[in-house]
Design a protein around this motif. Structure first.
Motif, PDB file in Angstrom:
ATOM      1  N   LYS A   1      28.489  36.522 -29.218  1.00  0.00           N
ATOM      2  CA  LYS A   1      27.431  37.399 -29.724  1.00  0.00           C
ATOM      3  C   LYS A   1      27.908  38.852 -29.785  1.00  0.00           C
ATOM      4  CE  LYS A   1      23.642  34.382 -28.319  1.00  0.00           C
ATOM      5  NZ  LYS A   1      24.281  33.299 -28.937  1.00  0.00           N
ATOM      6  N   PHE A   2      28.597  39.301 -28.747  1.00  0.00           N
ATOM      7  CA  PHE A   2      29.159  40.657 -28.756  1.00  0.00           C
ATOM      8  C   PHE A   2      30.225  40.778 -29.843  1.00  0.00           C
ATOM      9  CE2 PHE A   2      26.931  41.367 -24.880  1.00  0.00           C
ATOM     10  CZ  PHE A   2      26.839  42.743 -24.748  1.00  0.00           C
ATOM     11  N   ASP A   3      31.008  39.710 -30.027  1.00  0.00           N
ATOM     12  CA  ASP A   3      32.043  39.727 -31.051  1.00  0.00           C
ATOM     13  C   ASP A   3      31.416  39.904 -32.431  1.00  0.00           C
ATOM     14  OD1 ASP A   3      34.895  39.379 -31.776  1.00  0.00           O
ATOM     15  OD2 ASP A   3      34.141  37.597 -32.806  1.00  0.00           O
ATOM     16  N   SER A   4      30.362  39.164 -32.697  1.00  0.00           N
ATOM     17  CA  SER A   4      29.720  39.228 -34.016  1.00  0.00           C
ATOM     18  C   SER A   4      29.065  40.574 -34.289  1.00  0.00           C
ATOM     19  CB  SER A   4      28.665  38.130 -34.144  1.00  0.00           C
ATOM     20  OG  SER A   4      29.276  36.868 -34.115  1.00  0.00           O
ATOM     21  N   TYR A   5      28.416  41.140 -33.281  1.00  0.00           N
ATOM     22  CA  TYR A   5      27.618  42.346 -33.507  1.00  0.00           C
ATOM     23  C   TYR A   5      28.308  43.652 -33.116  1.00  0.00           C
ATOM     24  CZ  TYR A   5      23.950  39.004 -34.347  1.00  0.00           C
ATOM     25  OH  TYR A   5      23.212  37.981 -34.870  1.00  0.00           O
ATOM     26  N   LEU A   6      29.413  43.579 -32.371  1.00  0.00           N
ATOM     27  CA  LEU A   6      30.091  44.806 -31.952  1.00  0.00           C
ATOM     28  C   LEU A   6      31.577  44.803 -32.288  1.00  0.00           C
ATOM     29  CD1 LEU A   6      29.997  47.549 -30.472  1.00  0.00           C
ATOM     30  CD2 LEU A   6      30.436  46.298 -28.352  1.00  0.00           C
ATOM     31  N   PHE A   7      32.311  43.792 -31.806  1.00  0.00           N
ATOM     32  CA  PHE A   7      33.773  43.825 -31.926  1.00  0.00           C
ATOM     33  C   PHE A   7      34.264  43.682 -33.367  1.00  0.00           C
ATOM     34  CE2 PHE A   7      33.473  41.795 -27.482  1.00  0.00           C
ATOM     35  CZ  PHE A   7      33.240  43.022 -26.902  1.00  0.00           C
ATOM     36  N   VAL A   8      33.695  42.749 -34.121  1.00  0.00           N
ATOM     37  CA  VAL A   8      34.111  42.573 -35.518  1.00  0.00           C
ATOM     38  C   VAL A   8      33.778  43.813 -36.355  1.00  0.00           C
ATOM     39  CG1 VAL A   8      33.697  41.251 -37.643  1.00  0.00           C
ATOM     40  CG2 VAL A   8      34.170  40.051 -35.499  1.00  0.00           C
ATOM     41  N   PRO A   9      32.543  44.354 -36.286  1.00  0.00           N
ATOM     42  CA  PRO A   9      32.283  45.582 -37.053  1.00  0.00           C
ATOM     43  C   PRO A   9      33.170  46.755 -36.623  1.00  0.00           C
ATOM     44  CG  PRO A   9      30.215  44.570 -36.386  1.00  0.00           C
ATOM     45  CD  PRO A   9      31.302  43.825 -35.680  1.00  0.00           C
ATOM     46  N   LEU A  10      33.445  46.857 -35.323  1.00  0.00           N
ATOM     47  CA  LEU A  10      34.318  47.923 -34.842  1.00  0.00           C
ATOM     48  C   LEU A  10      35.722  47.770 -35.420  1.00  0.00           C
ATOM     49  CD1 LEU A  10      34.896  50.345 -32.968  1.00  0.00           C
ATOM     50  CD2 LEU A  10      35.412  48.681 -31.172  1.00  0.00           C
ATOM     51  N   CYS A  11      36.250  46.558 -35.416  1.00  0.00           N
ATOM     52  CA  CYS A  11      37.589  46.340 -35.964  1.00  0.00           C
ATOM     53  C   CYS A  11      37.620  46.572 -37.476  1.00  0.00           C
ATOM     54  CB  CYS A  11      38.088  44.940 -35.612  1.00  0.00           C
ATOM     55  SG  CYS A  11      38.503  44.776 -33.863  1.00  0.00           S
ATOM     56  N   LEU A  12      36.545  46.208 -38.164  1.00  0.00           N
ATOM     57  CA  LEU A  12      36.468  46.492 -39.601  1.00  0.00           C
ATOM     58  C   LEU A  12      36.459  47.995 -39.839  1.00  0.00           C
ATOM     59  CD1 LEU A  12      36.192  45.521 -42.498  1.00  0.00           C
ATOM     60  CD2 LEU A  12      33.707  45.421 -42.142  1.00  0.00           C
ATOM     61  N   TRP A  13      35.688  48.719 -39.048  1.00  0.00           N
ATOM     62  CA  TRP A  13      35.646  50.181 -39.140  1.00  0.00           C
ATOM     63  C   TRP A  13      37.045  50.767 -38.924  1.00  0.00           C
ATOM     64  CZ3 TRP A  13      32.603  54.212 -40.405  1.00  0.00           C
ATOM     65  CH2 TRP A  13      32.964  55.472 -39.929  1.00  0.00           C
ATOM     66  N   LEU A  14      37.743  50.294 -37.897  1.00  0.00           N
ATOM     67  CA  LEU A  14      39.077  50.829 -37.605  1.00  0.00           C
ATOM     68  C   LEU A  14      40.074  50.463 -38.700  1.00  0.00           C
ATOM     69  CD1 LEU A  14      39.124  50.192 -33.758  1.00  0.00           C
ATOM     70  CD2 LEU A  14      38.938  52.404 -34.936  1.00  0.00           C
ATOM     71  N   CYS A  15      39.983  49.256 -39.224  1.00  0.00           N
ATOM     72  CA  CYS A  15      40.841  48.842 -40.337  1.00  0.00           C
ATOM     73  C   CYS A  15      40.641  49.775 -41.530  1.00  0.00           C
ATOM     74  CB  CYS A  15      40.533  47.392 -40.711  1.00  0.00           C
ATOM     75  SG  CYS A  15      41.441  46.769 -42.136  1.00  0.00           S
ATOM     76  N   LEU A  16      39.384  50.027 -41.863  1.00  0.00           N
ATOM     77  CA  LEU A  16      39.075  50.913 -42.988  1.00  0.00           C
ATOM     78  C   LEU A  16      39.468  52.365 -42.697  1.00  0.00           C
ATOM     79  CD1 LEU A  16      35.651  49.412 -44.092  1.00  0.00           C
ATOM     80  CD2 LEU A  16      37.892  49.129 -45.190  1.00  0.00           C
ATOM     81  N   SER A  17      39.386  52.769 -41.431  1.00  0.00           N
ATOM     82  CA  SER A  17      39.796  54.119 -41.060  1.00  0.00           C
ATOM     83  C   SER A  17      41.286  54.322 -41.287  1.00  0.00           C
ATOM     84  CB  SER A  17      39.459  54.399 -39.575  1.00  0.00           C
ATOM     85  OG  SER A  17      38.081  54.410 -39.378  1.00  0.00           O
ATOM     86  N   PHE A  18      42.083  53.343 -40.869  1.00  0.00           N
ATOM     87  CA  PHE A  18      43.533  53.463 -41.080  1.00  0.00           C
ATOM     88  C   PHE A  18      43.860  53.396 -42.574  1.00  0.00           C
ATOM     89  CE2 PHE A  18      43.859  52.566 -36.563  1.00  0.00           C
ATOM     90  CZ  PHE A  18      44.912  53.415 -36.210  1.00  0.00           C
ATOM     91  N   TYR A  19      43.151  52.558 -43.305  1.00  0.00           N
ATOM     92  CA  TYR A  19      43.362  52.464 -44.749  1.00  0.00           C
ATOM     93  C   TYR A  19      43.034  53.818 -45.406  1.00  0.00           C
ATOM     94  CZ  TYR A  19      43.105  50.975 -49.571  1.00  0.00           C
ATOM     95  OH  TYR A  19      43.304  50.858 -50.923  1.00  0.00           O
ATOM     96  N   ALA A  20      41.916  54.407 -45.018  1.00  0.00           N
ATOM     97  CA  ALA A  20      41.521  55.703 -45.574  1.00  0.00           C
ATOM     98  C   ALA A  20      42.534  56.786 -45.218  1.00  0.00           C
ATOM     99  CB  ALA A  20      40.136  56.093 -45.083  1.00  0.00           C
ATOM    100  N   ALA A  21      43.040  56.746 -44.003  1.00  0.00           N
ATOM    101  CA  ALA A  21      44.048  57.735 -43.600  1.00  0.00           C
ATOM    102  C   ALA A  21      45.309  57.602 -44.449  1.00  0.00           C
ATOM    103  CB  ALA A  21      44.384  57.564 -42.107  1.00  0.00           C
ATOM    104  N   LEU A  22      45.684  56.367 -44.747  1.00  0.00           N
ATOM    105  CA  LEU A  22      46.844  56.155 -45.611  1.00  0.00           C
ATOM    106  C   LEU A  22      46.568  56.663 -47.032  1.00  0.00           C
ATOM    107  CD1 LEU A  22      47.919  52.622 -44.430  1.00  0.00           C
ATOM    108  CD2 LEU A  22      49.353  54.686 -44.375  1.00  0.00           C
ATOM    109  N   ARG A  23      45.368  56.418 -47.530  1.00  0.00           N
ATOM    110  CA  ARG A  23      45.012  56.850 -48.883  1.00  0.00           C
ATOM    111  C   ARG A  23      44.945  58.381 -48.984  1.00  0.00           C
ATOM    112  NH1 ARG A  23      45.645  54.080 -53.046  1.00  0.00           N
ATOM    113  NH2 ARG A  23      43.847  55.008 -54.034  1.00  0.00           N
ATOM    114  N   MET A  24      44.522  59.024 -47.893  1.00  0.00           N
ATOM    115  CA  MET A  24      44.441  60.483 -47.888  1.00  0.00           C
ATOM    116  C   MET A  24      45.835  61.093 -47.950  1.00  0.00           C
ATOM    117  SD  MET A  24      41.448  61.079 -45.073  1.00  0.00           S
ATOM    118  CE  MET A  24      41.923  62.759 -44.780  1.00  0.00           C
ATOM    119  N   GLY A  25      46.800  60.363 -47.464  1.00  0.00           N
ATOM    120  CA  GLY A  25      48.171  60.853 -47.543  1.00  0.00           C
ATOM    121  C   GLY A  25      48.577  61.779 -46.433  1.00  0.00           C
ATOM    122  N   GLY A  26      47.635  62.241 -45.646  1.00  0.00           N
ATOM    123  CA  GLY A  26      47.875  63.064 -44.468  1.00  0.00           C
ATOM    124  C   GLY A  26      48.987  63.981 -44.478  1.00  0.00           C
TER     125      GLY A  26
END
Length: 142
Positions: free
Chosen positions: A117-142
Protein backbone atom coordinates in the motif's frame (compact mmCIF):
# COMPACT_ATOMS: atom_id res chain seq x y z
CA UNK A 1 12.27 24.97 -12.66
CA UNK A 2 15.46 24.93 -10.61
CA UNK A 3 13.36 25.29 -7.42
CA UNK A 4 11.64 21.95 -7.81
CA UNK A 5 14.94 20.30 -8.76
CA UNK A 6 16.32 21.64 -5.49
CA UNK A 7 13.30 20.15 -3.73
CA UNK A 8 13.99 16.79 -5.40
CA UNK A 9 17.63 16.99 -4.35
CA UNK A 10 16.56 17.75 -0.79
CA UNK A 11 14.21 14.74 -0.86
CA UNK A 12 17.07 12.48 -1.93
CA UNK A 13 19.28 13.89 0.82
CA UNK A 14 16.54 13.34 3.41
CA UNK A 15 15.97 9.75 2.28
CA UNK A 16 19.73 9.23 2.50
CA UNK A 17 19.66 10.50 6.10
CA UNK A 18 16.80 8.09 6.85
CA UNK A 19 18.95 5.20 5.58
CA UNK A 20 21.82 6.29 7.84
CA UNK A 21 19.34 6.31 10.74
CA UNK A 22 18.27 2.76 9.88
CA UNK A 23 21.88 1.58 9.51
CA UNK A 24 22.60 2.93 13.00
CA UNK A 25 19.73 0.89 14.45
CA UNK A 26 16.73 3.20 14.08
CA UNK A 27 13.35 1.54 13.72
CA UNK A 28 10.96 4.35 12.70
CA UNK A 29 9.43 3.62 9.30
CA UNK A 30 11.19 0.29 8.93
CA UNK A 31 7.95 -1.72 9.08
CA UNK A 32 6.76 -0.20 5.78
CA UNK A 33 10.12 0.24 4.07
CA UNK A 34 10.69 -3.41 3.12
CA UNK A 35 8.38 -5.72 1.16
CA UNK A 36 6.73 -8.60 2.99
CA UNK A 37 5.05 -11.75 1.82
CA UNK A 38 1.40 -11.63 2.90
CA UNK A 39 1.09 -15.31 3.77
CA UNK A 40 4.17 -15.51 6.00
CA UNK A 41 4.35 -11.85 7.10
CA UNK A 42 8.15 -12.15 6.73
CA UNK A 43 10.25 -9.62 4.89
CA UNK A 44 11.25 -10.54 1.37
CA UNK A 45 14.84 -9.55 2.25
CA UNK A 46 16.65 -7.98 5.17
CA UNK A 47 19.54 -5.71 4.16
CA UNK A 48 22.54 -5.49 6.45
CA UNK A 49 24.00 -2.32 7.93
CA UNK A 50 26.68 -2.01 5.25
CA UNK A 51 24.14 -2.38 2.42
CA UNK A 52 21.93 0.24 4.04
CA UNK A 53 24.89 2.60 4.41
CA UNK A 54 25.83 1.99 0.77
CA UNK A 55 22.30 2.96 -0.28
CA UNK A 56 22.58 6.14 1.80
CA UNK A 57 25.88 7.06 0.11
CA UNK A 58 24.29 6.46 -3.30
CA UNK A 59 21.32 8.64 -2.34
CA UNK A 60 23.64 11.45 -1.20
CA UNK A 61 25.51 11.11 -4.50
CA UNK A 62 22.32 11.27 -6.55
CA UNK A 63 21.27 14.35 -4.60
CA UNK A 64 24.54 16.02 -5.55
CA UNK A 65 24.26 14.87 -9.18
CA UNK A 66 20.84 16.46 -9.47
CA UNK A 67 22.10 19.74 -8.03
CA UNK A 68 25.14 19.82 -10.29
CA UNK A 69 23.21 18.96 -13.45
CA UNK A 70 19.94 20.75 -12.78
CA UNK A 71 21.06 23.84 -10.94
CA UNK A 72 24.14 24.38 -13.03
CA UNK A 73 26.61 24.08 -10.15
CA UNK A 74 29.12 22.85 -12.70
CA UNK A 75 30.26 25.02 -15.56
CA UNK A 76 27.93 25.68 -18.48
CA UNK A 77 29.27 22.43 -19.95
CA UNK A 78 28.82 19.81 -17.23
CA UNK A 79 31.23 16.95 -16.98
CA UNK A 80 30.22 13.87 -18.99
CA UNK A 81 30.27 11.75 -15.82
CA UNK A 82 27.55 13.97 -14.32
CA UNK A 83 25.36 13.57 -17.40
CA UNK A 84 25.94 9.80 -17.43
CA UNK A 85 25.17 9.64 -13.72
CA UNK A 86 21.88 11.44 -14.33
CA UNK A 87 21.03 9.08 -17.19
CA UNK A 88 21.67 6.12 -14.89
CA UNK A 89 19.39 7.72 -12.28
CA UNK A 90 16.60 8.12 -14.88
CA UNK A 91 17.00 4.42 -15.69
CA UNK A 92 17.17 3.22 -12.06
CA UNK A 93 14.21 5.27 -10.83
CA UNK A 94 12.24 4.38 -13.97
CA UNK A 95 12.89 0.67 -13.41
CA UNK A 96 11.88 1.07 -9.75
CA UNK A 97 8.55 2.49 -10.92
CA UNK A 98 7.99 -0.56 -13.15
CA UNK A 99 9.11 -2.89 -10.36
CA UNK A 100 10.10 -6.51 -10.00
CA UNK A 101 6.66 -7.92 -10.95
CA UNK A 102 6.30 -9.53 -7.51
CA UNK A 103 6.72 -7.17 -4.52
CA UNK A 104 7.49 -3.67 -5.82
CA UNK A 105 6.41 -1.26 -8.55
CA UNK A 106 3.35 -0.71 -10.69
CA UNK A 107 3.14 -4.33 -11.81
CA UNK A 108 3.56 -6.08 -8.44
CA UNK A 109 1.53 -9.18 -7.71
CA UNK A 110 1.61 -8.96 -3.89
CA UNK A 111 -0.76 -6.07 -3.17
CA UNK A 112 -2.23 -6.89 0.23
CA UNK A 113 0.71 -6.11 2.50
CA UNK A 114 1.26 -2.85 4.33
CA UNK A 115 4.40 -2.26 2.27
CA UNK A 116 2.43 -2.75 -0.96
CA UNK A 117 0.00 0.00 0.00
CA UNK A 118 2.84 2.40 0.82
CA UNK A 119 4.57 1.35 -2.40
CA UNK A 120 1.50 2.15 -4.49
CA UNK A 121 0.68 5.49 -2.87
CA UNK A 122 4.12 6.82 -1.86
CA UNK A 123 7.18 4.97 -3.18
CA UNK A 124 6.14 4.55 -6.83
CA UNK A 125 4.99 8.19 -7.23
CA UNK A 126 8.16 9.37 -5.48
CA UNK A 127 10.35 7.33 -7.82
CA UNK A 128 8.40 8.60 -10.83
CA UNK A 129 8.92 12.16 -9.60
CA UNK A 130 12.66 11.56 -9.18
CA UNK A 131 12.92 9.89 -12.60
CA UNK A 132 11.24 12.90 -14.20
CA UNK A 133 13.40 15.28 -12.16
CA UNK A 134 16.60 13.73 -13.49
CA UNK A 135 15.15 13.70 -17.01
CA UNK A 136 14.25 17.39 -16.71
CA UNK A 137 17.72 18.21 -15.39
CA UNK A 138 19.24 16.50 -18.41
CA UNK A 139 16.90 18.37 -20.77
CA UNK A 140 17.77 21.70 -19.12
CA UNK A 141 21.38 21.03 -19.96
CA UNK A 142 22.62 22.47 -16.66
Amino acid sequence: MVGWLGFSSLLLFGIGCLHVYWALGGKWGMNVALPTAVSSKQRAFVPGKMATLLVSVLLFGTSLLLLVQGAGLASTHPYPIVRWGCRICVLVFGLRVIGDFKYIGLFKKVRDSRFAKFDSYLFVPLCLWLCLSFYAALRMGG
